[in-house]
Enzyme design. Structure first.
Site, PDB file in Angstrom:
ATOM      1  N   PRO A  96      24.673  -6.501  -0.612  1.00 55.34           N
ATOM      2  CA  PRO A  96      25.038  -6.835   0.771  1.00 55.34           C
ATOM      3  C   PRO A  96      24.803  -5.735   1.813  1.00 55.34           C
ATOM      4  O   PRO A  96      24.958  -5.988   3.002  1.00 55.34           O
ATOM      5  CB  PRO A  96      26.536  -7.137   0.659  1.00 55.34           C
ATOM      6  CG  PRO A  96      26.998  -6.290  -0.477  1.00 55.34           C
ATOM      7  CD  PRO A  96      25.844  -6.265  -1.450  1.00 55.34           C
ATOM      8  N   LEU A 115      30.380  -1.482   3.209  1.00 53.60           N
ATOM      9  CA  LEU A 115      31.786  -1.281   3.572  1.00 53.60           C
ATOM     10  C   LEU A 115      32.249   0.166   3.416  1.00 53.60           C
ATOM     11  O   LEU A 115      33.442   0.434   3.448  1.00 53.60           O
ATOM     12  CB  LEU A 115      32.693  -2.205   2.742  1.00 53.60           C
ATOM     13  CG  LEU A 115      32.591  -3.698   3.067  1.00 53.60           C
ATOM     14  CD1 LEU A 115      33.457  -4.513   2.122  1.00 53.60           C
ATOM     15  CD2 LEU A 115      32.975  -3.965   4.507  1.00 53.60           C
ATOM     16  N   CYS A 135      31.285  -1.487  -6.086  1.00 51.73           N
ATOM     17  CA  CYS A 135      32.282  -2.330  -5.409  1.00 51.73           C
ATOM     18  C   CYS A 135      31.727  -3.708  -5.057  1.00 51.73           C
ATOM     19  O   CYS A 135      32.370  -4.720  -5.300  1.00 51.73           O
ATOM     20  CB  CYS A 135      32.780  -1.646  -4.144  1.00 51.73           C
ATOM     21  SG  CYS A 135      33.512  -0.032  -4.452  1.00 51.73           S
ATOM     22  N   HIS A 136      30.523  -3.738  -4.477  1.00 50.45           N
ATOM     23  CA  HIS A 136      29.972  -5.012  -4.020  1.00 50.45           C
ATOM     24  C   HIS A 136      28.530  -5.225  -4.457  1.00 50.45           C
ATOM     25  O   HIS A 136      27.911  -6.213  -4.081  1.00 50.45           O
ATOM     26  CB  HIS A 136      30.089  -5.116  -2.498  1.00 50.45           C
ATOM     27  CG  HIS A 136      31.495  -4.981  -2.027  1.00 50.45           C
ATOM     28  ND1 HIS A 136      31.984  -3.817  -1.482  1.00 50.45           N
ATOM     29  CD2 HIS A 136      32.536  -5.845  -2.074  1.00 50.45           C
ATOM     30  CE1 HIS A 136      33.268  -3.977  -1.197  1.00 50.45           C
ATOM     31  NE2 HIS A 136      33.629  -5.189  -1.541  1.00 50.45           N
ATOM     32  N   GLY A 137      27.953  -4.280  -5.200  1.00 54.33           N
ATOM     33  CA  GLY A 137      26.638  -4.483  -5.789  1.00 54.33           C
ATOM     34  C   GLY A 137      25.437  -4.065  -4.970  1.00 54.33           C
ATOM     35  O   GLY A 137      24.326  -4.487  -5.273  1.00 54.33           O
TER      36      GLY A 137
END
Length: 182
Positions: free
Chosen positions: A156, A123, A141-143
């Site tokens: 991701p 992202l 933020c999202h790993g």
């Protein structure tokens, strides 16, 4: 024998008005269109922002990551250690989500220098350097996890950190935004 006369019409005031009105319409139309055409051209700041950026690599210590901006985008310049290079080269490429050999991500003979865009491919967050399981980058933020070659190893993110166009102008200088010419 009949005499033929050729009649040449003299220009009238009406002809002059037609020509003058047409010329005024053309000039007026050009005057209205010109600012629109000029607005399509980039301004000086935009042109300057897209210019190639020269970076001196001399002050970057081994193991250090430096951040620079080119065209408004974050670029990571990483001076990799021999251990980081070996770890990146020893990876089974077939096991990667976005298979790419380490040698395809660096310039020949310059394996110690990795230059990648500095935004996570999930992202667009900015990952933290020298973090995560592979000591590459970790996006909190999202790993997403990237190795020391900027290849995605978990999380991701769908693809590796992209490589910007760059070239070495000497052993200690690079130009980002310019590919090598043959």
């Amino acid at each position: 024998m009949a005499e033929t006369t050729t009649h040449v019409a003299e220009p009238t005031r009406r002809d002059f008005l037609y020509i003058a009105t047409g010329a005024a319409a053309v000039v007026g139309g050009a005057t209205l269109v010109w600012p629109f055409v000029q607005s399509l051209a980039p301004d000086a700041a935009t042109v300057a922002a897209g210019a190639p950026v020269e970076v001196d690599l001399t002050p970057i210590a081994e193991g250090q990551i430096v951040k620079v901006f080119w065209r408004g985008k974050l670029i990571f310049i990483r001076h990799r250690t021999p251990e980081e290079i070996k770890a990146a080269e020893d990876v089974n490429v077939a096991s990667l989500r976005d298979p790419q050999a380490d040698s395809a991500r660096v310039k020949p003979g310059k394996a110690q220098w990795l230059i990648v865009y500095g935004n996570c491919t999930h992202l667009g967050c900015v990952p933290l350097g020298q973090q995560g399981e592979y000591h590459g980058w970790f996006c909190p933020c999202h790993g997403s996890i990237f190795d020391t070659s900027g290849r995605v190893r978990g999380g991701p993110a769908p693809i590796n950190l992209p490589i910007p166009p760059y070239t070495f102008t000497s052993d200690t200088k690079i130009v980002i935004g310019q590919e090598a010419t043959a």
